[in-house]
Design an enzyme around this catalytic site. Structure first.
Site, PDB file in Angstrom:
ATOM      1  N   SER A 140      -9.940   1.532   0.958  1.00 14.21           N
ATOM      2  CA  SER A 140     -10.370   0.881  -0.271  1.00 14.21           C
ATOM      3  C   SER A 140      -9.226   0.768  -1.267  1.00 14.21           C
ATOM      4  O   SER A 140      -8.824   1.753  -1.886  1.00 14.21           O
ATOM      5  CB  SER A 140     -11.538   1.654  -0.910  1.00 14.21           C
ATOM      6  OG  SER A 140     -11.882   1.096  -2.161  1.00 14.21           O
ATOM      7  N   ASN A 141      -8.712  -0.447  -1.438  1.00 12.96           N
ATOM      8  CA  ASN A 141      -7.756  -0.699  -2.507  1.00 12.96           C
ATOM      9  C   ASN A 141      -8.408  -0.492  -3.868  1.00 12.96           C
ATOM     10  O   ASN A 141      -7.771  -0.026  -4.818  1.00 12.96           O
ATOM     11  CB  ASN A 141      -7.215  -2.127  -2.398  1.00 12.96           C
ATOM     12  CG  ASN A 141      -6.379  -2.345  -1.159  1.00 12.96           C
ATOM     13  OD1 ASN A 141      -5.287  -1.819  -1.035  1.00 12.96           O
ATOM     14  ND2 ASN A 141      -6.893  -3.124  -0.226  1.00 12.96           N
ATOM     15  N   GLY A 175       2.254  -0.640   4.615  1.00 11.36           N
ATOM     16  CA  GLY A 175       1.520  -1.587   3.789  1.00 11.36           C
ATOM     17  C   GLY A 175       2.068  -2.986   3.961  1.00 11.36           C
ATOM     18  O   GLY A 175       3.175  -3.180   4.472  1.00 11.36           O
ATOM     19  N   SER A 182       0.797  -1.232   0.000  1.00 14.66           N
ATOM     20  CA  SER A 182       0.000   0.000   0.000  1.00 14.66           C
ATOM     21  C   SER A 182       0.826   1.277   0.000  1.00 14.66           C
ATOM     22  O   SER A 182       0.269   2.352  -0.243  1.00 14.66           O
ATOM     23  CB  SER A 182      -0.967  -0.002   1.189  1.00 14.66           C
ATOM     24  OG  SER A 182      -2.077  -0.814   0.905  1.00 14.66           O
ATOM     25  N   THR A 240      -5.707 -20.196   2.663  1.00 12.03           N
ATOM     26  CA  THR A 240      -5.019 -21.453   2.958  1.00 12.03           C
ATOM     27  C   THR A 240      -3.822 -21.605   2.031  1.00 12.03           C
ATOM     28  O   THR A 240      -3.747 -20.967   0.964  1.00 12.03           O
ATOM     29  CB  THR A 240      -5.959 -22.663   2.767  1.00 12.03           C
ATOM     30  OG1 THR A 240      -6.274 -22.780   1.368  1.00 12.03           O
ATOM     31  CG2 THR A 240      -7.252 -22.492   3.569  1.00 12.03           C
TER      32      THR A 240
END
Length: 373
Positions: A176-177, A319, A79, A143
């Protein structure tokens, strides 16, 4: 920002003009402290007001070989890339090519529609400030099986936006990406060039950031780097270095040296005209859940303001993604800065992320205070 996590050797390296001063020793102690939490590899670089620098590393770059962390190693900045995008957008605003008050619809007609999301009521400023209400549905791996199955998947910006629009808008300040995916799309619409070409033309090239690149659809990290590790479920850390990051802006690769140069140049006033830098640093409160992770944080346009424990404030954009965590800080005059990269994630729970982020903040804030407060 995403989930993030952290083993034995230590190296201290200083620049040829670096002095043996408290910031250097404190930087090494803070780097070792992050390693002691369980971080596999840690590197940090601090630059003082006189331009002299200190570098500290701790841990190992590769669990299989035990090689030391390279002091100039490259890493995905996650980020922190939002600040690069914000600078380009603000430069375009300064050139009169767009306005911060423009609705998204002006540049991307019909793209943001559905489930209460409406590009006619969302402005460029709101995208930059995370007040658009747009939620994220950027692919992630819960996972190890998910990671192995999907780590080479490629998503277009349009696909990422469409996934987000399946959700209703959030209220208030909401990280918000997806908003920054849209900003990259707006840069392309305004300039007629790929967003990374604009970042390279306006920032990377002029500043001589030779360790900074964008991999596109390549899963590799060029040049020297510590391998990235992330645990899944209750298992041991898995090497997750080789993967394609779905969010394009978070895939930027850089070094602690280049990021120091970028943030110092930005806040010294050499990347943005005064009016646009003033816009960038107009802050609003963040959501309570993020304030718990980043105490005292306020958000401008692509940058956080944070309080220093010794008084005053600093600017930062931490980030984490793909096994790497980065934190950074620069004083308001651009004269003192520090950048940290950690190449592993401590655990899978929110408490692990908070513990790691707070240790990173202690390094950043302690270094800035030791260098002059």
């Amino acid at each position: 920002m995403r989930r993030i996590s952290v083993v034995t050797a230590l190296i201290v390296l200083t620049g040829t003009t670096a002095a043996a001063s408290p910031p250097g020793g404190g930087l090494q102690r803070s780097t070792d402290a992050i390693h002691a939490l369980g971080a596999i590899g840690v590197q940090a670089r601090a630059v003082g007001a006189d331009g002299r620098y200190h570098v500290a590393t701790s841990g190992v770059a590769d669990l299989s070989t035990g090689r030391p962390v390279p002091p100039d190693g490259r890493f995905r900045i996650a980020s922190a890339g939002k600040t690069f995008t914000a600078v380009v957008v603000l430069q375009l605003a300064g050139e009169g090519r767009l306005r911060l008050g423009d609705p998204v619809e002006r540049w991307l007609p019909g793209v943001v529609r559905g489930n209460g999301n409406d590009g006619r009521r969302i402005t460029v400023r709101q995208l930059l400030q995370h007040t658009s209400g747009l939620q994220d549905d950027i692919p992630d791996y819960a996972t190890e099986a998910d990671f192995q199955r999907h780590r080479y998947d490629v998503y277009s910006p349009e696909q990422l936006v469409a996934r987000a629009l399946a959700n209703p808008p959030a209220a208030g300040w909401h990280y918000s990406n997806t908003g920054y995916v849209l900003l990259d799309m707006i840069i392309e619409r305004v300039t007629g060039r790929h967003w990374w070409d604009e970042v390279r033309r306006r920032i990377v090239g002029p500043l001589g950031l030779t360790g900074t690149s964008w991999p596109g659809d390549s899963p590799a990290i060029p040049g020297p780097h510590a391998r990235a590790y992330q645990p899944f479920e209750a298992g041991p850390p898995i090497d997750v270095t080789e993967q394609i990051i779905p969010d394009p802006g978070s895939a930027i690769i850089s070094t602690t040296q280049d990021l120091n140069t970028f943030f110092r140049t930005l806040f010294s006033g050499r990347l943005l005209p005064p009016a646009q830098l003033a816009e960038m640093t107009r802050i609003v409160p963040v959501a309570p859940e993020l304030a718990a992770l980043l105490p005292g944080a306020r958000y401008g346009l692509g940058i956080f303001q944070r309080p220093l424990p010794c008084g005053g404030t600093y600017w930062s954009h931490p980030g984490g993604w793909g096994g790497y965590l980065t934190d950074n800080g620069v004083t308001a005059d651009g004269r003192r800065s520090v950048v940290l990269s950690v190449s592993s994630v401590l655990g899978t729970g929110p408490d692990d992320y908070v513990r790691q982020q707070h240790a990173a903040d202690a390094l950043v804030e302690g270094t800035l205070c030791a260098a002059g407060g």
